[in-house]
Design an enzyme around this catalytic site. Structure first.
Site, PDB file in Angstrom:
ATOM      1  N   ARG A 208      10.935   5.083 -28.134  1.00 30.67           N
ATOM      2  CA  ARG A 208      11.801   4.376 -27.352  1.00 30.67           C
ATOM      3  C   ARG A 208      11.777   3.002 -28.208  1.00 30.67           C
ATOM      4  O   ARG A 208      10.799   2.520 -28.638  1.00 30.67           O
ATOM      5  CB  ARG A 208      11.018   4.002 -25.961  1.00 30.67           C
ATOM      6  CG  ARG A 208      11.297   5.301 -24.999  1.00 30.67           C
ATOM      7  CD  ARG A 208      12.847   5.576 -24.849  1.00 30.67           C
ATOM      8  NE  ARG A 208      12.917   6.709 -23.741  1.00 30.67           N
ATOM      9  CZ  ARG A 208      13.117   7.916 -24.162  1.00 30.67           C
ATOM     10  NH1 ARG A 208      13.317   8.392 -25.597  1.00 30.67           N
ATOM     11  NH2 ARG A 208      13.465   8.829 -23.224  1.00 30.67           N
ATOM     12  N   GLU A 237      19.470  -0.328 -26.238  1.00 38.52           N
ATOM     13  CA  GLU A 237      20.547   0.607 -26.248  1.00 38.52           C
ATOM     14  C   GLU A 237      21.408   0.520 -25.161  1.00 38.52           C
ATOM     15  O   GLU A 237      21.012   0.635 -24.119  1.00 38.52           O
ATOM     16  CB  GLU A 237      19.936   2.156 -26.269  1.00 38.52           C
ATOM     17  CG  GLU A 237      19.215   2.450 -27.711  1.00 38.52           C
ATOM     18  CD  GLU A 237      18.385   3.727 -27.731  1.00 38.52           C
ATOM     19  OE1 GLU A 237      18.722   4.689 -26.933  1.00 38.52           O
ATOM     20  OE2 GLU A 237      17.476   4.165 -28.632  1.00 38.52           O
ATOM     21  N   HIS A 254      19.690   7.410 -31.718  1.00 42.84           N
ATOM     22  CA  HIS A 254      18.707   8.129 -30.570  1.00 42.84           C
ATOM     23  C   HIS A 254      19.028   9.815 -30.661  1.00 42.84           C
ATOM     24  O   HIS A 254      19.300  10.328 -29.490  1.00 42.84           O
ATOM     25  CB  HIS A 254      18.920   7.484 -29.094  1.00 42.84           C
ATOM     26  CG  HIS A 254      17.907   8.105 -28.078  1.00 42.84           C
ATOM     27  ND1 HIS A 254      17.435   7.109 -27.047  1.00 42.84           N
ATOM     28  CD2 HIS A 254      17.122   8.971 -28.026  1.00 42.84           C
ATOM     29  CE1 HIS A 254      16.474   7.864 -26.523  1.00 42.84           C
ATOM     30  NE2 HIS A 254      16.096   8.985 -27.047  1.00 42.84           N
TER      31      HIS A 254
HETATM   32  N1  LIG Z   1      14.170   9.861 -30.075  1.00 44.37           N
HETATM   33  C1  LIG Z   1      14.440  10.995 -29.242  1.00 44.37           C
HETATM   34  O1  LIG Z   1      15.371  11.692 -29.413  1.00 44.37           O
HETATM   35  C2  LIG Z   1      13.358  11.352 -28.326  1.00 44.37           C
HETATM   36  C3  LIG Z   1      12.242  10.476 -27.883  1.00 44.37           C
HETATM   37  N2  LIG Z   1      11.426  10.946 -27.051  1.00 44.37           N
HETATM   38  C4  LIG Z   1      10.191   9.810 -26.648  1.00 44.37           C
HETATM   39  O2  LIG Z   1       9.082  10.101 -27.139  1.00 44.37           O
HETATM   40  C5  LIG Z   1       8.100   9.782 -26.309  1.00 44.37           C
HETATM   41  C6  LIG Z   1       6.888  10.804 -26.636  1.00 44.37           C
HETATM   42  O3  LIG Z   1       7.307  12.368 -26.376  1.00 44.37           O
HETATM   43  P1  LIG Z   1       6.134  13.324 -26.330  1.00 44.37           P
HETATM   44  O4  LIG Z   1       5.290  13.385 -27.676  1.00 44.37           O
HETATM   45  O5  LIG Z   1       6.860  14.810 -26.168  1.00 44.37           O
HETATM   46  O6  LIG Z   1       5.238  13.171 -25.140  1.00 44.37           O
HETATM   47  P2  LIG Z   1       3.749  13.220 -24.623  1.00 44.37           P
HETATM   48  O7  LIG Z   1       3.658  12.814 -23.258  1.00 44.37           O
HETATM   49  O8  LIG Z   1       3.565  14.828 -25.031  1.00 44.37           O
HETATM   50  O9  LIG Z   1       2.958  12.237 -25.814  1.00 44.37           O
HETATM   51  C7  LIG Z   1       2.898  11.054 -25.613  1.00 44.37           C
HETATM   52  C8  LIG Z   1       1.447  10.697 -26.024  1.00 44.37           C
HETATM   53  O10 LIG Z   1       1.303   9.352 -26.210  1.00 44.37           O
HETATM   54  C9  LIG Z   1       0.193   8.961 -25.716  1.00 44.37           C
HETATM   55  N3  LIG Z   1       0.068   7.506 -25.454  1.00 44.37           N
HETATM   56  C10 LIG Z   1       0.402   6.872 -24.312  1.00 44.37           C
HETATM   57  N4  LIG Z   1       0.031   5.615 -24.518  1.00 44.37           N
HETATM   58  C11 LIG Z   1      -0.332   5.337 -25.852  1.00 44.37           C
HETATM   59  C12 LIG Z   1      -0.636   4.206 -26.480  1.00 44.37           C
HETATM   60  N5  LIG Z   1      -0.567   2.907 -25.824  1.00 44.37           N
HETATM   61  N6  LIG Z   1      -1.236   4.430 -27.814  1.00 44.37           N
HETATM   62  C13 LIG Z   1      -1.172   5.649 -28.167  1.00 44.37           C
HETATM   63  N7  LIG Z   1      -0.892   6.685 -27.672  1.00 44.37           N
HETATM   64  C14 LIG Z   1      -0.553   6.513 -26.537  1.00 44.37           C
HETATM   65  C15 LIG Z   1      -0.148   9.856 -24.449  1.00 44.37           C
HETATM   66  O11 LIG Z   1      -1.641   9.892 -24.276  1.00 44.37           O
HETATM   67  C16 LIG Z   1       0.258  11.263 -25.047  1.00 44.37           C
HETATM   68  O12 LIG Z   1      -0.717  11.852 -25.479  1.00 44.37           O
HETATM   69  C17 LIG Z   1       8.817  10.217 -24.994  1.00 44.37           C
HETATM   70  O13 LIG Z   1       8.279   9.761 -23.584  1.00 44.37           O
HETATM   71  C18 LIG Z   1      10.199   9.878 -25.014  1.00 44.37           C
HETATM   72  O14 LIG Z   1      10.281   8.605 -24.580  1.00 44.37           O
HETATM   73  C19 LIG Z   1      11.046  12.015 -26.811  1.00 44.37           C
HETATM   74  C20 LIG Z   1      11.925  13.129 -27.341  1.00 44.37           C
HETATM   75  C21 LIG Z   1      13.172  12.641 -28.116  1.00 44.37           C
HETATM   76  O1  LIG Z   2      13.602  13.759 -24.620  1.00 42.89           O
HETATM   77  C1  LIG Z   2      14.124  12.521 -24.436  1.00 42.89           C
HETATM   78  O2  LIG Z   2      12.866  11.560 -24.090  1.00 42.89           O
HETATM   79  C2  LIG Z   2      14.834  11.993 -25.321  1.00 42.89           C
HETATM   80  O3  LIG Z   2      14.749  10.620 -25.739  1.00 42.89           O
HETATM   81  C3  LIG Z   2      16.202  12.677 -25.414  1.00 42.89           C
HETATM   82  O4  LIG Z   2      16.319  13.378 -26.459  1.00 42.89           O
HETATM   83  C4  LIG Z   2      17.230  11.423 -25.575  1.00 42.89           C
HETATM   84  O5  LIG Z   2      18.540  12.247 -25.179  1.00 42.89           O
HETATM   85  P1  LIG Z   2      19.427  12.243 -24.055  1.00 42.89           P
HETATM   86  O6  LIG Z   2      18.838  12.448 -22.797  1.00 42.89           O
HETATM   87  O7  LIG Z   2      19.812  10.467 -24.111  1.00 42.89           O
HETATM   88  O8  LIG Z   2      20.743  12.842 -24.245  1.00 42.89           O
END
Ligand SMILES: NC(=O)C1=CN([C@@H]2O[C@H](COP(=O)(O)OP(=O)(O)OC[C@H]3O[C@@H](n4cnc5c(N)ncnc54)[C@H](O)[C@@H]3O)[C@@H](O)[C@H]2O)C=CC1
Ligand SMILES: O=C(O)C(=O)[C@H](O)COP(=O)(O)O
Length: 387
Positions: A208, A237, A254
């Site tokens: 994010r 964003e 993103h």
């Molecule tokens: N750019 C994109 O298209 C995407 C962005 N995202 C973002 O990525 C984030 C993470 O996704 P996942 O890995 O699937 O989530 P997840 O929940 O599986 O893993 C996140 C990890 O971060 C850790 N964490 C929380 N606070 C922390 C801190 N202060 N320092 C270090 N570690 C910390 C948690 O303990 C957890 O293990 C999502 O919440 C979302 O905001 C996710 C998918 C797509």
């Molecule tokens: O899964 C998340 O968290 C993400 O950041 C998504 O991949 C972002 O995609 P949209 O939901 O904004 O289409």
């Protein structure tokens, strides 16, 4: 049943069509009036689902977000109203993992060095962080993990964020956006931490935008051209700070999680959950939704070097195209703004809306000439390595 779904959520008709009428809506501008008589609301990360949005609705039976992140959802409010909610944990983790890995290969090529031999620090060792680690470890790159909130019985080794920033040549961010508590991630990379990055650090943000203080990043980058940036997410964003974009090596709107596989998994997970809530069988399959890659196999005469691995990666997904299009899109937005003297930031969302071309490594089969040392390519995610 009336199902309101974000227009950028693919495969909704195929998966939910039998359940009722589907109305596709712009998730960014969704209003309480539009949500008024919905039974099911399916959103993406751009829709803030809260009391205000649901104020006119008395029918809602389910809210689903086809995303990993949940910072846009007021889950306490939904719970207080007894409205079941699900997101799609892990749905696009492979896509994010491969995106970060490919970005690192691109930087290595651009700066005439090798990724192999570098130390990569991953902040946040959940689904997406682990997916990057999987690619890196398959390729033989040393990985450091930081995650103060990980389960106590997780067998992996962890280091402090300070130790990680001191040692890592590359840092990739994979935390949720949180604003409270001692482990909050909002501005986790503030001016001080950015200044402390070791010389020549590559910093990637695919989680994010607000996990990095973007204003401070502009300031620090002006004094530290040695730092190289890959940003898929931006503070503010869909209006990134325009001065930041030229300072970034690979800039995208993103879309790190936007593989067709990741999007299909996201919608499919909501379908499964809704069917469970309704007490119905989920009898549709996800694999039938995905088209084949334009070319489904490549023959390898020898084990790929790093350069060849980048070429293979580009064959599946060429990140440079998205970087180039994003820069052009922002320039076009600025030209429209100047000409019409009006606010215009449609480009960011439009590029996301039209993003339908990306696949994951698993879409490509590698055919080898009998070499034995090919397991790492399978571990990277390519499918069917063999003669
Ligand atoms: N750019 C994109 O298209 C995407 C962005 N995202 C973002 O990525 C984030 C993470 O996704 P996942 O890995 O699937 O989530 P997840 O929940 O599986 O893993 C996140 C990890 O971060 C850790 N964490 C929380 N606070 C922390 C801190 N202060 N320092 C270090 N570690 C910390 C948690 O303990 C957890 O293990 C999502 O919440 C979302 O905001 C996710 C998918 C797509
Ligand atoms: O899964 C998340 O968290 C993400 O950041 C998504 O991949 C972002 O995609 P949209 O939901 O904004 O289409």
């Amino acid at each position: 049943m009336k199902i309101l779904a974000d227009e950028n959520m693919p495969y909704v008709e195929q998966l939910f069509g039998d359940l009722g009428t589907i109305e596709a809506v712009n998730g960014r501008t969704l209003t309480p009036q539009q949500v008024k008589d919905a039974d099911v609301l399916l959103v993406r990360s751009v829709t803030k689902v809260n009391q205000a949005l649901l104020s006119l609705n008395t029918n809602l039976k389910f809210v689903g977000s086809a995303t990993i992140g949940t910072d846009h959802i007021d889950q306490s409010y939904l719970a207080s109203q007894g409205i079941p909610f699900t997101n799609a944990p892990g749905c696009n983790a492979t896509a994010v993992g491969e995106f970060a890995f490919i970005a690192m290969l691109e930087l290595a090529k651009r700066f005439d060095t090798e990724l192999k031999g570098k130390v990569v620090g991953i902040v946040g060792a959940g689904n997406t962080g682990s997916a990057v680690a999987k690619c890196l470890e398959a390729y033989g790159v040393e990985v450091l993990l930081n995650d103060p909130l990980i389960e106590a019985d997780d067998p992996r080794e962890f280091v402090s964020l300070e130790a990680l920033t001191e040692r890592a040549d590359v840092i990739s961010l994979h935390v949720p956006l949180t604003r409270d508590g001692i482990n909050k991630t909002w501005y986790l990379f503030d001016e001080q931490r950015l200044q402390n990055l070791k010389p020549d650090t590559w910093l990637l943000n695919c989680c994010r935008g607000e996990v990095i203080d973007n204003r401070a990043l502009i300031k620090v980058k002006a004094l530290r051209p040695d730092i190289k940036l890959v940003l898929d997410v931006w503070e503010g964003e869909p209006d990134p700070m325009l001065e930041l974009v030229p300072l970034v090596e690979l800039a995208t709107p993103h879309i790190a999680g936007y593989s067709l596989e990741g999007k299909a998994r996201g919608t499919f997970m909501l379908y499964q959950k809704l069917m469970a809530v309704l007490g119905m069988d989920a009898d549709k399959s996800m694999t039938s939704l995905l088209p084949a890659l334009w070319s489904q196999q490549v023959s390898l005469d020898e084990i790929p070097s790093e350069k060849a691995l980048l070429q293979l990666s580009r064959f599946v997904y060429d990140l440079r195209d998205d970087d180039e299009l994003f820069r052009q899109t922002l320039l076009d937005d600025c030209a429209i703004k100047a000409r019409e003297n009006s606010a215009n930031n449609n480009g960011f969302d439009l590029m996301r809306k039209n993003h339908k071309h990306r696949r994951e490594f698993s879409a490509l089969k590698l055919v080898t000439a009998g070499q034995s040392d090919v397991d790492w390519l399978l571990n990277l995610g390519f499918s069917g390595v063999g003669r």
